[in-house]
Design a protein around this motif. Structure first.
Motif, PDB file in Angstrom:
ATOM      1  N   ALA B  44       0.834  -1.213   0.000  1.00  0.00           N
ATOM      2  CA  ALA B  44       0.000   0.000   0.000  1.00  0.00           C
ATOM      3  C   ALA B  44       0.865   1.258   0.000  1.00  0.00           C
ATOM      4  CB  ALA B  44      -0.929  -0.012   1.217  1.00  0.00           C
ATOM      5  N   ALA B  45       1.963   1.240   0.759  1.00  0.00           N
ATOM      6  CA  ALA B  45       2.846   2.405   0.816  1.00  0.00           C
ATOM      7  C   ALA B  45       3.588   2.595  -0.503  1.00  0.00           C
ATOM      8  CB  ALA B  45       3.837   2.264   1.975  1.00  0.00           C
ATOM      9  N   VAL B  46       3.945   1.497  -1.156  1.00  0.00           N
ATOM     10  CA  VAL B  46       4.615   1.592  -2.462  1.00  0.00           C
ATOM     11  C   VAL B  46       3.662   2.194  -3.488  1.00  0.00           C
ATOM     12  CG1 VAL B  46       5.673   0.268  -4.349  1.00  0.00           C
ATOM     13  CG2 VAL B  46       6.169  -0.347  -1.960  1.00  0.00           C
ATOM     14  N   VAL B  47       2.410   1.739  -3.479  1.00  0.00           N
ATOM     15  CA  VAL B  47       1.379   2.264  -4.390  1.00  0.00           C
ATOM     16  C   VAL B  47       1.192   3.766  -4.178  1.00  0.00           C
ATOM     17  CG1 VAL B  47      -1.130   2.270  -4.789  1.00  0.00           C
ATOM     18  CG2 VAL B  47       0.149   0.104  -4.739  1.00  0.00           C
ATOM     19  N   GLN B  48       1.143   4.151  -2.914  1.00  0.00           N
ATOM     20  CA  GLN B  48       0.972   5.568  -2.566  1.00  0.00           C
ATOM     21  C   GLN B  48       2.129   6.409  -3.110  1.00  0.00           C
ATOM     22  OE1 GLN B  48      -1.751   6.229  -0.306  1.00  0.00           O
ATOM     23  NE2 GLN B  48      -1.502   8.348  -0.993  1.00  0.00           N
ATOM     24  N   ASN B  49       3.356   5.915  -2.939  1.00  0.00           N
ATOM     25  CA  ASN B  49       4.528   6.628  -3.439  1.00  0.00           C
ATOM     26  C   ASN B  49       4.496   6.747  -4.956  1.00  0.00           C
ATOM     27  OD1 ASN B  49       7.271   7.752  -3.449  1.00  0.00           O
ATOM     28  ND2 ASN B  49       7.883   5.745  -4.218  1.00  0.00           N
ATOM     29  N   LEU B  50       4.120   5.667  -5.645  1.00  0.00           N
ATOM     30  CA  LEU B  50       4.047   5.709  -7.112  1.00  0.00           C
ATOM     31  C   LEU B  50       3.000   6.718  -7.573  1.00  0.00           C
ATOM     32  CD1 LEU B  50       4.319   1.881  -7.958  1.00  0.00           C
ATOM     33  CD2 LEU B  50       5.957   3.664  -8.594  1.00  0.00           C
ATOM     34  N   ALA B  51       1.869   6.754  -6.873  1.00  0.00           N
ATOM     35  CA  ALA B  51       0.786   7.675  -7.252  1.00  0.00           C
ATOM     36  C   ALA B  51       1.182   9.122  -6.955  1.00  0.00           C
ATOM     37  CB  ALA B  51      -0.488   7.305  -6.501  1.00  0.00           C
ATOM     38  N   ASP B  52       1.687   9.345  -5.723  1.00  0.00           N
ATOM     39  CA  ASP B  52       1.932  10.718  -5.292  1.00  0.00           C
ATOM     40  C   ASP B  52       3.133  11.345  -5.985  1.00  0.00           C
ATOM     41  OD1 ASP B  52      -0.150  10.283  -3.615  1.00  0.00           O
ATOM     42  OD2 ASP B  52       1.040  10.268  -1.759  1.00  0.00           O
ATOM     43  N   ASN B  53       4.192  10.556  -6.182  1.00  0.00           N
ATOM     44  CA  ASN B  53       5.450  11.145  -6.637  1.00  0.00           C
ATOM     45  C   ASN B  53       5.803  10.823  -8.085  1.00  0.00           C
ATOM     46  OD1 ASN B  53       5.964  12.265  -4.049  1.00  0.00           O
ATOM     47  ND2 ASN B  53       6.555  10.211  -3.348  1.00  0.00           N
ATOM     48  N   HIS B  54       5.110   9.829  -8.672  1.00  0.00           N
ATOM     49  CA  HIS B  54       5.501   9.447 -10.029  1.00  0.00           C
ATOM     50  C   HIS B  54       4.313   9.342 -10.981  1.00  0.00           C
ATOM     51  CE1 HIS B  54       9.511   8.862  -8.458  1.00  0.00           C
ATOM     52  NE2 HIS B  54       8.965   8.253  -7.434  1.00  0.00           N
ATOM     53  N   GLN B  55       3.138   9.729 -10.516  1.00  0.00           N
ATOM     54  CA  GLN B  55       1.927   9.725 -11.360  1.00  0.00           C
ATOM     55  C   GLN B  55       1.713   8.370 -12.034  1.00  0.00           C
ATOM     56  OE1 GLN B  55       4.160  12.677 -11.458  1.00  0.00           O
ATOM     57  NE2 GLN B  55       2.795  13.038  -9.719  1.00  0.00           N
ATOM     58  N   ILE B  56       2.037   7.309 -11.281  1.00  0.00           N
ATOM     59  CA  ILE B  56       1.793   5.953 -11.781  1.00  0.00           C
ATOM     60  C   ILE B  56       0.731   5.335 -10.885  1.00  0.00           C
ATOM     61  CG2 ILE B  56       2.791   3.638 -12.024  1.00  0.00           C
ATOM     62  CD1 ILE B  56       5.449   5.070 -12.737  1.00  0.00           C
ATOM     63  N   SER B  57      -0.348   4.876 -11.509  1.00  0.00           N
ATOM     64  CA  SER B  57      -1.482   4.401 -10.733  1.00  0.00           C
ATOM     65  C   SER B  57      -1.614   2.885 -10.861  1.00  0.00           C
ATOM     66  CB  SER B  57      -2.746   5.106 -11.240  1.00  0.00           C
ATOM     67  OG  SER B  57      -3.868   4.575 -10.600  1.00  0.00           O
ATOM     68  N   VAL B  58      -1.299   2.192  -9.776  1.00  0.00           N
ATOM     69  CA  VAL B  58      -1.420   0.725  -9.786  1.00  0.00           C
ATOM     70  C   VAL B  58      -2.087   0.261  -8.497  1.00  0.00           C
ATOM     71  CG1 VAL B  58       0.572   0.345 -11.304  1.00  0.00           C
ATOM     72  CG2 VAL B  58       0.904   0.474  -8.813  1.00  0.00           C
ATOM     73  N   ARG B  59      -2.393  -1.043  -8.449  1.00  0.00           N
ATOM     74  CA  ARG B  59      -3.039  -1.613  -7.264  1.00  0.00           C
ATOM     75  C   ARG B  59      -1.987  -2.243  -6.338  1.00  0.00           C
ATOM     76  NH1 ARG B  59      -5.318  -4.297 -11.534  1.00  0.00           N
ATOM     77  NH2 ARG B  59      -4.376  -6.192 -10.701  1.00  0.00           N
ATOM     78  N   PRO B  60      -2.272  -2.369  -5.034  1.00  0.00           N
ATOM     79  CA  PRO B  60      -1.328  -3.030  -4.121  1.00  0.00           C
ATOM     80  C   PRO B  60      -0.977  -4.453  -4.550  1.00  0.00           C
ATOM     81  CG  PRO B  60      -2.989  -1.862  -2.858  1.00  0.00           C
ATOM     82  CD  PRO B  60      -3.421  -1.780  -4.302  1.00  0.00           C
ATOM     83  N   ASP B  61      -1.936  -5.179  -5.171  1.00  0.00           N
ATOM     84  CA  ASP B  61      -1.612  -6.555  -5.565  1.00  0.00           C
ATOM     85  C   ASP B  61      -0.706  -6.606  -6.791  1.00  0.00           C
ATOM     86  OD1 ASP B  61      -3.295  -5.968  -7.629  1.00  0.00           O
ATOM     87  OD2 ASP B  61      -4.823  -7.449  -7.132  1.00  0.00           O
ATOM     88  N   GLN B  62      -0.313  -5.438  -7.292  1.00  0.00           N
ATOM     89  CA  GLN B  62       0.657  -5.406  -8.394  1.00  0.00           C
ATOM     90  C   GLN B  62       2.083  -5.136  -7.882  1.00  0.00           C
ATOM     91  OE1 GLN B  62      -1.748  -2.578 -10.837  1.00  0.00           O
ATOM     92  NE2 GLN B  62      -1.535  -4.139 -12.436  1.00  0.00           N
ATOM     93  N   ILE B  63       2.251  -5.116  -6.565  1.00  0.00           N
ATOM     94  CA  ILE B  63       3.573  -4.915  -5.957  1.00  0.00           C
ATOM     95  C   ILE B  63       4.008  -6.232  -5.334  1.00  0.00           C
ATOM     96  CG2 ILE B  63       4.909  -3.564  -4.291  1.00  0.00           C
ATOM     97  CD1 ILE B  63       3.463  -1.827  -6.383  1.00  0.00           C
ATOM     98  N   TYR B  64       5.200  -6.702  -5.700  1.00  0.00           N
ATOM     99  CA  TYR B  64       5.681  -7.960  -5.124  1.00  0.00           C
ATOM    100  C   TYR B  64       7.081  -7.757  -4.551  1.00  0.00           C
ATOM    101  CZ  TYR B  64       5.323 -12.910  -4.265  1.00  0.00           C
ATOM    102  OH  TYR B  64       5.212 -14.120  -3.640  1.00  0.00           O
ATOM    103  N   THR B  65       7.259  -8.191  -3.303  1.00  0.00           N
ATOM    104  CA  THR B  65       8.491  -7.914  -2.559  1.00  0.00           C
ATOM    105  C   THR B  65       9.025  -9.206  -1.924  1.00  0.00           C
ATOM    106  OG1 THR B  65       7.469  -7.639  -0.389  1.00  0.00           O
ATOM    107  CG2 THR B  65       7.401  -5.725  -1.847  1.00  0.00           C
ATOM    108  N   PRO B  66      10.273  -9.201  -1.449  1.00  0.00           N
ATOM    109  CA  PRO B  66      10.770 -10.384  -0.720  1.00  0.00           C
ATOM    110  C   PRO B  66       9.976 -10.655   0.562  1.00  0.00           C
ATOM    111  CG  PRO B  66      12.604  -9.028  -1.442  1.00  0.00           C
ATOM    112  CD  PRO B  66      11.361  -8.222  -1.680  1.00  0.00           C
ATOM    113  N   SER B  67       9.288  -9.641   1.099  1.00  0.00           N
ATOM    114  CA  SER B  67       8.436  -9.891   2.264  1.00  0.00           C
ATOM    115  C   SER B  67       7.323 -10.862   1.879  1.00  0.00           C
ATOM    116  CB  SER B  67       7.826  -8.581   2.770  1.00  0.00           C
ATOM    117  OG  SER B  67       8.840  -7.645   3.082  1.00  0.00           O
ATOM    118  N   LEU B  68       6.652 -10.572   0.742  1.00  0.00           N
ATOM    119  CA  LEU B  68       5.576 -11.441   0.274  1.00  0.00           C
ATOM    120  C   LEU B  68       6.120 -12.775  -0.211  1.00  0.00           C
ATOM    121  CD1 LEU B  68       3.625  -8.674  -1.663  1.00  0.00           C
ATOM    122  CD2 LEU B  68       3.023  -9.675   0.564  1.00  0.00           C
ATOM    123  N   ALA B  69       7.276 -12.744  -0.865  1.00  0.00           N
ATOM    124  CA  ALA B  69       7.865 -13.988  -1.367  1.00  0.00           C
ATOM    125  C   ALA B  69       8.315 -14.881  -0.213  1.00  0.00           C
ATOM    126  CB  ALA B  69       9.036 -13.682  -2.295  1.00  0.00           C
TER     127      ALA B  69
END
Lengths: 252, 252
Positions: B44-69
């Protein structure tokens, strides 16, 4: 040169034969130096602990540590004078005070040296400062390579583990000072005013004490009151000069 | 699968071609996943950063990290269910919350697993707890091997450096999850519901992104907007499948 933990005491546990050994050395007026890899305490604090908890009475100048050997090593690199040389330290009071007493000044932006040892208050911030400084050219010193030390819960991280973090982050290997490096033994010989051939290194740990003696051409006496066990030592290519089970067995 | 830092942005700096690339993927309805080695933030925080600072709009389930892996890897070892399994964590919110969300419980005396990643609040105490647990039999997981990451001061210690401390203190090597390990790529394939042959891994770093693709038999697209430089990549035995200077060059 006599190791402390495992040789003269085991943590808070007394080793009475070690007290008698030290008393015989004192009665015979044979010069000796306690040579420990513990950098956390000042010599005065080590003396206090020996007096209060082990009934062993010695002077602070009879305690030699990688903190003091680091000062000796750095002095040798700086024409004998460290006044005004700057250092960033990851370490406890014993290490910090030895470096400051030598005239060094603390610096966390562009120190001449970064000295890393055991630090029970280490944080990411300290690792970050050390890493940036070393990557920008500061000389990287590690007090000693011991990966672990024992506490009441088990084997916990030692100086070598703290240093490993900085090594991984800088892609550099530290210059190590403590046992088994010959640096600390040579510095201790200089303090004792003796040649390697005139000295015996007494310790319980093959990997630190005995290897230090081997590396510095000092005879070694391994006493089986601590870390090393006879069956493991028997497998080593290079055997200690002498091996005993108790310091009571050693004739002066 | 698209790396983030160095590929979609550089720290706080925008990479406009990356935004256009993502928009073209979205317009073509081509499924994609952002595959980052950053474990500190939640999706959710990655999505927020992409939206706020890079005008890229994606969903949280489109972010995959070693935490999830890590969760995916541990589930596979535990018949798909981690409820009640215990863990001690050195890491930030992104890592801790992924493990707790999977039903794991925190334990600092005898956890089933010790998971170590980047932690800006790491202390000696955390290292001690992790070391004792692993020495007593807990399974040792490292989120990712990156030795460093950039900040405004330079290259500071990364997860791999934090893990190095625990490795030295336990005399064990962690099981690594993040890029360049195939574990995270295989877990991401499963999330995407695609086979390795159907996917392209896009990234700026030969040692993490491209090697991850090579190790998991996924084609790789190296874009020279981040860490790796053409002259260095040219010396590698195994070349990336594709190399470009800007994501604008890539035809969907």
């Amino acid at each position: 040169m006599i190791d402390l933990d495992g040789t003269v005491y085991r943590g808070s546990e007394k080793i009475p034969a070690a007290r008698r050994f030290v008393e015989r050395l004192q009665a015979a007026q044979l010069p000796f130096l306690f040579l420990t890899n513990n950098t956390t305490k000042t010599p005065a604090a080590v003396v206090q602990n020996l007096a209060d908890n082990h009934q062993i009475s010695v002077r602070p100048d009879q305690i030699y540590t990688p903190s003091l050997a680091t000062v000796s090593y750095l002095k040798a690199k700086n024409h004998g004078d460290l006044h005004g040389k700057s250092v960033y330290v990851i370490g406890e009071l014993g290490l910090v005070s030895a470096l400051l007493d030598a005239g060094m000044v603390l610096n966390e932006t562009d120190p001449d040296y970064v000295v890393v040892g055991l630090d029970y208050d280490v944080t990411y911030h300290k690792f970050e400062v050390a890493t940036l400084a070393i990557r920008q050219g500061s000389t990287f010193i590690g007090t000693n390579a011991d990966t672990n030390l024992p506490n009441e819960h088990g084997l916990v991280p030692g100086a070598g583990s703290v240093i490993a973090m900085v090594e991984r982050a800088t892609q550099q290997t530290a210059t190590y000072i403590g046992k088994p490096e010959p640096i600390i033994v040579q510095a201790a010989l200089s303090v004792l005013g003796r040649e390697a051939a005139q000295v015996l290194l007494v310790g319980d740990n093959y990997e630190t004490d005995i290897r230090a003696g081997i590396n510095a051409n000092v005879d070694q006496l391994l006493v089986y009151t601590g870390v090393s066990k006879p069956a493991v030592v028997a497998t080593k290519a290079q055997q200690p000069t002498y091996q005993i089970n108790s310091l009571d067995e050693w004739q002066l």
